[in-house]
Design an enzyme around this catalytic site. Structure first.
Site, PDB file in Angstrom:
ATOM      1  N   HIS A  44       0.821  -1.216   0.000  1.00 38.76           N
ATOM      2  CA  HIS A  44       0.000   0.000   0.000  1.00 38.76           C
ATOM      3  C   HIS A  44       0.853   1.263   0.000  1.00 38.76           C
ATOM      4  CE1 HIS A  44      -3.274  -2.730   1.174  1.00 38.76           C
ATOM      5  NE2 HIS A  44      -4.098  -1.765   0.794  1.00 38.76           N
ATOM      6  N   LYS A 103      -1.007   5.221   4.510  1.00 37.67           N
ATOM      7  CA  LYS A 103      -1.985   4.348   5.172  1.00 37.67           C
ATOM      8  C   LYS A 103      -1.658   4.230   6.658  1.00 37.67           C
ATOM      9  CE  LYS A 103      -4.030  -0.271   4.772  1.00 37.67           C
ATOM     10  NZ  LYS A 103      -5.370   0.251   5.084  1.00 37.67           N
TER      11      LYS A 103
HETATM   12  N1  LIG Z   1     -12.860  -0.767   2.163  1.00 40.47           N
HETATM   13  C1  LIG Z   1     -12.177  -0.229   1.151  1.00 40.47           C
HETATM   14  O1  LIG Z   1     -12.334  -0.607  -0.019  1.00 40.47           O
HETATM   15  C2  LIG Z   1     -11.198   0.862   1.436  1.00 40.47           C
HETATM   16  C3  LIG Z   1     -10.501   1.480   0.400  1.00 40.47           C
HETATM   17  C4  LIG Z   1      -9.630   2.508   0.719  1.00 40.47           C
HETATM   18  C5  LIG Z   1      -9.469   2.882   2.039  1.00 40.47           C
HETATM   19  N2  LIG Z   1     -10.139   2.239   3.016  1.00 40.47           N
HETATM   20  C6  LIG Z   1     -10.062   2.608   4.421  1.00 40.47           C
HETATM   21  O2  LIG Z   1     -10.914   3.747   4.589  1.00 40.47           O
HETATM   22  C7  LIG Z   1     -10.379   4.601   5.608  1.00 40.47           C
HETATM   23  C8  LIG Z   1     -10.156   5.983   5.020  1.00 40.47           C
HETATM   24  O3  LIG Z   1      -9.132   5.911   4.038  1.00 40.47           O
HETATM   25  P1  LIG Z   1      -8.563   7.231   3.344  1.00 40.47           P
HETATM   26  O4  LIG Z   1      -7.430   6.801   2.485  1.00 40.47           O
HETATM   27  O5  LIG Z   1      -9.681   8.011   2.757  1.00 40.47           O
HETATM   28  O6  LIG Z   1      -8.001   8.016   4.624  1.00 40.47           O
HETATM   29  P2  LIG Z   1      -7.857   9.590   4.844  1.00 40.47           P
HETATM   30  O7  LIG Z   1      -6.914   9.757   5.991  1.00 40.47           O
HETATM   31  O8  LIG Z   1      -7.540  10.253   3.555  1.00 40.47           O
HETATM   32  O9  LIG Z   1      -9.331  10.051   5.267  1.00 40.47           O
HETATM   33  C9  LIG Z   1      -9.882   9.856   6.528  1.00 40.47           C
HETATM   34  C10 LIG Z   1     -10.672  11.116   6.835  1.00 40.47           C
HETATM   35  O10 LIG Z   1     -11.468  10.904   7.979  1.00 40.47           O
HETATM   36  C11 LIG Z   1     -11.454  12.108   8.735  1.00 40.47           C
HETATM   37  N3  LIG Z   1     -11.921  11.853  10.085  1.00 40.47           N
HETATM   38  C12 LIG Z   1     -11.215  11.404  11.160  1.00 40.47           C
HETATM   39  N4  LIG Z   1     -12.021  11.286  12.222  1.00 40.47           N
HETATM   40  C13 LIG Z   1     -13.269  11.640  11.808  1.00 40.47           C
HETATM   41  C14 LIG Z   1     -14.533  11.710  12.448  1.00 40.47           C
HETATM   42  N5  LIG Z   1     -14.691  11.399  13.744  1.00 40.47           N
HETATM   43  N6  LIG Z   1     -15.622  12.107  11.712  1.00 40.47           N
HETATM   44  C15 LIG Z   1     -15.487  12.413  10.410  1.00 40.47           C
HETATM   45  N7  LIG Z   1     -14.297  12.398   9.755  1.00 40.47           N
HETATM   46  C16 LIG Z   1     -13.217  11.992  10.446  1.00 40.47           C
HETATM   47  C17 LIG Z   1     -10.034  12.608   8.610  1.00 40.47           C
HETATM   48  O11 LIG Z   1      -9.912  13.975   8.952  1.00 40.47           O
HETATM   49  C18 LIG Z   1      -9.778  12.327   7.128  1.00 40.47           C
HETATM   50  O12 LIG Z   1     -10.197  13.437   6.327  1.00 40.47           O
HETATM   51  C19 LIG Z   1      -9.104   3.910   6.097  1.00 40.47           C
HETATM   52  O13 LIG Z   1      -9.390   3.127   7.219  1.00 40.47           O
HETATM   53  C20 LIG Z   1      -8.713   3.033   4.918  1.00 40.47           C
HETATM   54  O14 LIG Z   1      -7.932   1.941   5.286  1.00 40.47           O
HETATM   55  C21 LIG Z   1     -10.998   1.243   2.737  1.00 40.47           C
HETATM   56  O1  LIG Z   2      -5.754   2.797   1.146  1.00 39.52           O
HETATM   57  C1  LIG Z   2      -6.168   2.126   2.112  1.00 39.52           C
HETATM   58  O2  LIG Z   2      -5.992   2.474   3.294  1.00 39.52           O
HETATM   59  C2  LIG Z   2      -6.898   0.869   1.839  1.00 39.52           C
HETATM   60  N1  LIG Z   2      -7.432   0.240   2.867  1.00 39.52           N
HETATM   61  C3  LIG Z   2      -8.197  -0.939   2.800  1.00 39.52           C
HETATM   62  C4  LIG Z   2      -7.550  -2.058   3.592  1.00 39.52           C
HETATM   63  O3  LIG Z   2      -6.912  -1.779   4.607  1.00 39.52           O
HETATM   64  O4  LIG Z   2      -7.710  -3.220   3.219  1.00 39.52           O
HETATM   65  C5  LIG Z   2      -8.556  -1.357   1.391  1.00 39.52           C
HETATM   66  C6  LIG Z   2      -7.520  -1.040   0.398  1.00 39.52           C
HETATM   67  C7  LIG Z   2      -7.080   0.406   0.467  1.00 39.52           C
END
Ligand SMILES: NC(=O)c1ccc[n+]([C@@H]2O[C@H](COP(=O)([O-])OP(=O)(O)OC[C@H]3O[C@@H](n4cnc5c(N)ncnc54)[C@H](O)[C@@H]3O)[C@@H](O)[C@H]2O)c1
Ligand SMILES: O=C(O)C1=N[C@H](C(=O)O)CCC1
Length: 264
Positions: A141, A145
């Site tokens: 990643h 992250k």
């Molecule tokens: N399931 C998936 O397919 C997938 C894909 C990508 C990322 N993710 C996950 O999603 C999450 C977010 O990823 P990202 O890359 O956008 O991270 P990021 O750090 O860019 O965004 C997270 C946002 O949440 C905000 N935040 C923190 N606490 C908060 C609260 N209490 N209320 C509202 N907003 C709040 C932060 O200020 C930030 O803007 C991570 O846990 C990541 O691992 C999941």
């Molecule tokens: O960018 C991230 O953070 C991602 N988080 C998810 C994970 O932890 O599996 C999904 C992939 C991207």
């Protein structure tokens, strides 16, 4: 705005709206004719704004430290939840299951990965697991992250471990004595998981399976967060039809259905 079928659009809020995923989720919801983006909540914003906007579904894309509080708030205010945020443990999932019993009409989808490629790799790994003596998971990643291993890798390893246990396989063979702690990665239910953090990457995963004289590699590469958005929208549209806690987007998809063209 009408959903085109005479129904009112589903009212959706995005939590973490200013993050990398949240920004794309807001745009995806905004562009969908059957959905209405009614609240964009960032860190420090009042969750009451979500209720005041009449949100029916909340998409949580925040941080592991915030997601539990957000889910609890939504369930106690009559709002379905779709979350891709990571940091889920068995205890956390049990807590959400418990909260769901107090709000039996509401659905919570915890989706470790919204990308169809990653969902399919998890399914294929589950299918392949019983045929191979050895298996390891490598996730790669971007270095911004916050968590390791990825939620997807943990889920993948858990599914593989369950499939191996069901098939009665012995533990994965490994005679190594680590000279440096961590050299063999993390142990998730007996499956080794390795995390790479590298500028230039976004989200990637390999499942390596090995038996005498052969290996099988399953690999998924995500180059753009746009790949997650169809899955987010599936979650939003279907969460109300799945009361209680659901872990994994595959439970909302027909992965074993008749062949269709991509995009149909
Ligand atoms: N399931 C998936 O397919 C997938 C894909 C990508 C990322 N993710 C996950 O999603 C999450 C977010 O990823 P990202 O890359 O956008 O991270 P990021 O750090 O860019 O965004 C997270 C946002 O949440 C905000 N935040 C923190 N606490 C908060 C609260 N209490 N209320 C509202 N907003 C709040 C932060 O200020 C930030 O803007 C991570 O846990 C990541 O691992 C999941
Ligand atoms: O960018 C991230 O953070 C991602 N988080 C998810 C994970 O932890 O599996 C999904 C992939 C991207």
């Amino acid at each position: 705005m009408s959903a085109g079928s005479g129904q009112e659009p589903l009212r959706v809020a995005v939590l973490g709206a200013r993050g990398r995923m949240g920004r794309q989720a807001c745009a995806a919801v905004d562009a969908a004719p059957d959905l209405e983006l009614v609240a964009e909540i960032g860190r420090g914003d009042r969750l009451d704004a979500l209720a005041e906007a009449g949100a029916q579904v909340a998409v949580d894309l925040t941080v592991p430290a915030a997601v539990m509080g957000n889910v609890e708030w939504c369930l106690s205010h009559g709002v379905h939840v779709v979350t891709g945020t990571t940091g889920w443990t068995a205890d956390r999932l049990d807590t959400v299951r418990q909260w769901c019993t107090q709000a039996p009409a509401l659905g919570v989808l915890v989706a470790p990965n919204f990308g169809i490629g990653a969902v399919l790799v998890m399914r294929f790994a589950q299918q392949a697991a019983r045929f191979f003596e050895s298996v390891e998971v490598v996730e790669l990643h971007h270095p911004d992250k916050l968590d390791a291993p990825s939620g997807t890798a943990v889920r993948t390893a858990q599914l593989i471990a369950a499939a191996r246990a069901e098939a009665g396989l012995d533990p994965v063979p490994d005679a190594t004595v680590e000279a440096l702690e961590g050299a063999r990665g993390a142990d998730v239910d007996g499956v080794r998981v390795h995390a790479v953090r590298l500028r230039g990457l976004l989200a990637h995963q390999e499942v390596l399976l090995g038996g005498p004289g052969e290996t099988l590699t399953l690999r998924d590469d995500t180059y753009d967060r746009a790949s997650f958005m169809p899955g987010v929208l599936v979650g939003v549209r279907k969460v109300a039809d799945h009361p209680g806690l659901t872990v994994g987007l595959e439970n909302y998809l027909d992965l074993d259905g008749a062949p269709r063209r991509a995009g149909d």
